[in-house]
Design an enzyme around this catalytic site. Structure first.
Site, PDB file in Angstrom:
ATOM      1  N   GLY A 265       0.818  -1.202   0.000  1.00 51.83           N
ATOM      2  CA  GLY A 265       0.000   0.000   0.000  1.00 51.83           C
ATOM      3  C   GLY A 265       0.854   1.254   0.000  1.00 51.83           C
ATOM      4  CB  ALA A 266       2.059   3.601   1.557  1.00 55.43           C
ATOM      5  CG  ASN A 269      10.890   4.340   2.082  1.00 56.61           C
ATOM      6  OD1 ASN A 269      11.270   3.217   2.322  1.00 56.61           O
ATOM      7  ND2 ASN A 269      10.009   4.610   1.133  1.00 56.61           N
ATOM      8  CD  GLU A 302       2.750   3.606   5.185  1.00 55.38           C
ATOM      9  OE1 GLU A 302       3.890   3.444   5.662  1.00 55.38           O
ATOM     10  OE2 GLU A 302       1.932   2.676   5.061  1.00 55.38           O
TER      11      GLU A 302
END
Length: 877
Positions: A265-266, A269, A302
């Site tokens: 999905g994501a 980082n 995220e």
């Protein structure tokens, strides 16, 4: 180093013998021959061996230096998967490694690859080893500086982790470079770079300490306006994390890049989040309300990883839930505050029960913290994510809000910059709250879904209510014997006039406020001073991820739907009434429509009439348990056709009883204003489209006409897709012209065409399998793109219960053939498709035999990836 085929075990963990303090990368991008020069500052631990082994994956070795000196061939050995340096110094030294990689040929989408002309990376869990030889494990924390060089024409945008630290041009060429420096030590799985010709939007955020953070979201040119909602969600996430947890962002920039080819999905980082574009791009004409909610939730998830995953990471991959379960809990709390908390809780539990409960009950069951794995990529599972979040939520319930926050604060303070473990995490709560969490820790080590049985007895003469609770946990692979867990059961006793009634005292068990702490195999609570027979309301708010078995009458369930002060249990009571009806109908297998249980119709009618309830909540109550839900409840000798018939008959019977009421509400909702993505308006659309789907399923010509009209005139994707889905789910002839019209209108928009592929694959018709096969050759489908694969093949195998589970086994054969082909291109996506077989043993004998044959055919294939072989082996075990 362990052999590739050997399992990894938690008990075998040993600290690294070498540390890498800094990593300097020089990446010179080229479509087929990217050169990577890595300079590693290596620090041996006391007693380290004289040989250093660095892991690679399909790497082309180009050169090696130690402390600036080219090493002779007798000082190292190298293969595409392993670099061994012999006789290394006992003190700190520098290693310089050069590799060459082909991003265009990287169909695995791990490491460095190209997506629609853009260079991007995916390094979690073990992708960095596809870029350079490294100690690719999460407890190696290093400070990274990255120089990225590329053609100015091909890649005017050059992005890396951390803060920008320089840029320039290469004299006499059309190439340029950018330097990025991340001051925070991080594991290699958080490394990222992106380079390409991208559009962007820009904003900024002022932190609580007054720093200004530059925010940018990058996407394909022409799609910038579809990033605006994601930017708004990002800013709200940043502010919420400061307010709710006191956590401030720590870099000068925060970049998000949306790419079209992505296995996940994501990815969080550090400072450079790379997203599957479906979780960034949204506007009313292309995105549904569910898409908007997903964008909001994934953006938040995220971002929240900046602390729960990045600043504090995992010591090893067995601790994956430490970052993922905790961060899912945090994004659920964020979305609850942004939207409706009761509706969000119901939606999260629906997801848990649909995805994680079957995992817990099948051959792929594993603890929230696994103790053994072959391929870590196969453990990015609902158990680690969704159940992991439920374990954190239970911790909050057990400790209370204040003590929970104190424990989290201590965790952030004590372990900032660490690679931590579950033991580290729990120790913070024990120290902050003085709590004994040894039994609670079993939630991390025992697989399976506990069953809680409850039996109540009221003694009117003595005004006493006796509640006996028992827990059990069935054997799971590798765990034949289970111990009692600490299960927090939030409760209430509902009186005859509605609302909770009080009691003078509770004895015989652990009761604190509105929570019963079930810690033994069986416990009895005696409530004195209960003035009338109560209806027990247990597991309020779904306070533990358990199944509740309670002998309760339809009359009491109906009363709960009307009177329970806990919204979740109001919904659950309606679901229980519906489930009883559906299970009975599936067993009866009658050709005629069975009459709906009057109690169920009364419950649904009462909820629909109650204007005090949010439309989104009423929509949730009106949505019957899915076919997969019913199959899970039946548990053995499942006949998907019988379940589908029972569900269709019940929907028809409900419409026959409530048709005028449903039509009136649908019409009233249709008259309300234009599209905005806020929770209130999304809730009204949800109720409207739920009603439409129910009415169309009844076969009413008026309802079918209304669906066609809504599809053709809708001013937003939610209503347009809601109408089209209703026609498809009922397998009506009208769907074909509508599907063609939908395709033609959006033929140039891949994300919208994913919705079209999903609907084509989910039609419960015998012709669907042939249609899915034909769509494999359609220009809109690309086997190289995980989104397309999930939309078409994933939807057919996971959402179309009758056609995937065809009696002739053709659905199983098709998936097996497709997985074997895909496995050579993208093993991660292939392995995840196989999860559709997780409940094959619960099927009736004929289907069970066909499913096993398909699985055995996959298992017998010699050239299987480790990812797929792991899943098929465990599924057959």
């Amino acid at each position: 180093m362990k052999a590739a085929e050997a399992p990894f075990r938690l008990d075998d963990y040993t600290p690294p013998s070498f540390r890498i303090d800094t990593v300097n990368l020089d990446v010179r991008l080229d479509k087929s021959a990217t050169r990577v020069a890595a300079r590693l500052a290596v620090r041996p631990e006391p007693g380290a061996p004289s040989t250093l082994e660095l892991i690679g994956d399909e790497l082309q070795f180009s050169g090696l230096k130690l402390d600036g000196v080219v090493l002779p061939p007798n000082r190292f050995t190298v293969t595409p998967s392993l670099l061994t340096v012999i006789d290394v110094p006992t003190g700190p030294f520098t290693l310089e490694i050069e590799t060459t990689i082909d991003p265009s040929a990287n169909t695995k989408l791990m490491g460095l690859y190209r997506s629609s002309g853009t260079y991007c990376t995916q390094c979690e869990a073990e992708g960095f080893r596809r870029i350079t030889y490294f100690l690719d494990r999460p407890d190696i924390l290093a400070v990274y500086t990255t120089r990225i060089e590329a053609s100015k024409d091909e890649a005017p945008i050059l992005l890396g982790n951390g803060n920008p630290a320089g840029q320039g041009f290469i004299p006499g060429t059309n190439r340029h470079y950018a330097i990025w420096h991340d001051p925070f030590p991080k594991p290699s799985y958080l490394f990222a770079l992106v380079a390409g010709d991208l559009g962007s939007i820009h904003d900024n955020f002022t932190t609580q300490s007054g720093r200004t953070v530059d925010l940018r979201i990058y996407c394909e040119h022409g799609k910038e306006a579809r990033c605006l909602y994601a930017m708004d969600a990002l800013k709200r996430s940043m502010r919420w994390d400061e307010t709710a947890f006191g956590l401030e962002y720590d870099l000068n920039v925060f970049n998000i890049v949306a790419v079209s080819d992505f296995n996940m999905g994501a990815m969080e980082n550090k400072g450079l989040n790379v997203f599957n574009d479906k979780y960034v791009l949204a506007d009313p004409n292309t995105a549904t309300d569910i898409d908007y909610a997903n964008v909001e939730g994934v953006i938040a998830h995220e971002y929240f990883h900046n602390w729960t995953g990045n600043r504090i990471t995992c010591r090893d991959w067995f601790q994956l839930c430490l970052k993922e379960g905790l961060t899912v809990f945090r994004d659920q709390e964020f979305s609850s505050d942004m939207r409706s908390r009761p509706v969000k809780r119901i939606a999260d539990v629906r997801t848990l029960q649909a995805r994680q409960f079957p995992e817990d009950g099948g051959p792929l069951a594993h603890p929230v913290r696994p103790e053994i794995y072959h391929e870590i990529s196969n453990f990015y599972t609902p158990t680690v994510y969704e159940k992991g979040a439920e374990v954190v939520r239970m911790l909050k319930t057990i400790l209370g809000e204040d003590a929970f926050r104190q424990g989290l604060d201590l965790y952030f303070t004590r372990h900032d910059g660490d690679a931590a473990t579950i033991e580290d995490f729990l120790a913070c709560f024990q120290d902050a709250a003085g709590a004994d969490l040894r039994q609670f820790k079993l939630w991390y080590s025992q697989a399976g879904t506990p069953q809680v049985t409850a039996k109540g007895q009221y003694d009117a003469a003595n005004q006493r209510y006796r509640l006996t609770l028992a827990q059990s946990l069935s054997p799971t692979p590798g765990q034949p014997v289970k111990r009692p867990m600490h299960i927090p059961i939030r409760f209430g006793l509902i009186g005859p006039n509605g609302g909770d009634i009080g009691y003078a005292s509770a004895s015989g068990s652990r009761v604190a406020g509105d929570v019963i702490h079930l810690t033994e195999a069986s416990q009895t609570v005696v409530f004195d001073g209960v003035t009338s027979r109560p209806v027990p309301s247990l597991l309020r708010g779904f306070s533990a991820p358990a199944r509740l078995a309670i002998d309760i009458s339809a009359e009491d369930l109906l009363f709960q739907v009307r009177a329970d002060s806990d919204p979740f249990n109001r919904w659950q009571a309606a679901q229980t009434l519906a489930m009883r009806n559906l299970v009975a109908g599936s067993a009866a297998r009658g050709p005629r429509a069975a009459p709906a249980d009057p109690a169920l119709v009364d419950a649904l009618g009462g909820v629909l009439d109650d204007d005090r309830l949010e439309p989104a909540f009423r929509a949730q109550v009106l949505q019957l348990p899915s076919e997969a839900d019913v199959a899970r409840e039946i548990g053995e000798n499942v006949d998907p056709d019988a379940i589908a018939t029972s569900r269709r008959q019940l929907r028809q019977a409900i419409v026959a009883s409530l048709g005028p009421k449903l039509l009136a509400i649908h019409s009233a909702l249709a008259a309300e204003g234009g599209f905005t993505p806020d929770a209130a308006n999304a809730g009204r659309r949800s109720l409207r489209n739920t009603i439409l789907d129910l009415m169309v399923a009844s076969g009413s010509r008026a309802a079918i006409g209304a669906a066609v009209w809504q599809f053709e005139t809708a001013d937003n994707m939610t209503d347009r897709l809601g109408a089209l889905a209703a026609l498809c789910h009922a397998a009506l002839p009208e769907r074909k012209a509508a599907l063609d019209m939908f395709h033609d209108a959006y033929r140039h928009d891949p994300l919208v065409l994913d919705k079209w592929l999903t609907l084509e694959a989910s039609v419960p018709s015998p012709e669907t399998l042939d249609r899915v096969k034909a769509l494999l050759a359609h220009p809109s489908f690309a086997v190289s793109n995980p989104n397309r694969v999930r939309a078409l093949i994933g939807s057919f195998s996971s959402a179309n219960q009758t056609q995937f589970n065809r009696l002739d086994g053709a659905g199983y054969d098709f998936l097996a053939h497709f997985v074997l082909d895909l496995d050579q291109r993208n093993p991660q996506t292939a392995a995840r498709l196989l999860v559709a077989f997780r409940s094959w043993r619960s099927l009736e004998p004929g289907r069970r035999f066909k499913a096993e044959q398909a699985l055995q055919r996959i298992a017998a294939t010699s050239r299987l990836s480790p990812d797929t072989r792991d899943i098929v082996t465990r599924t057959l075990a």
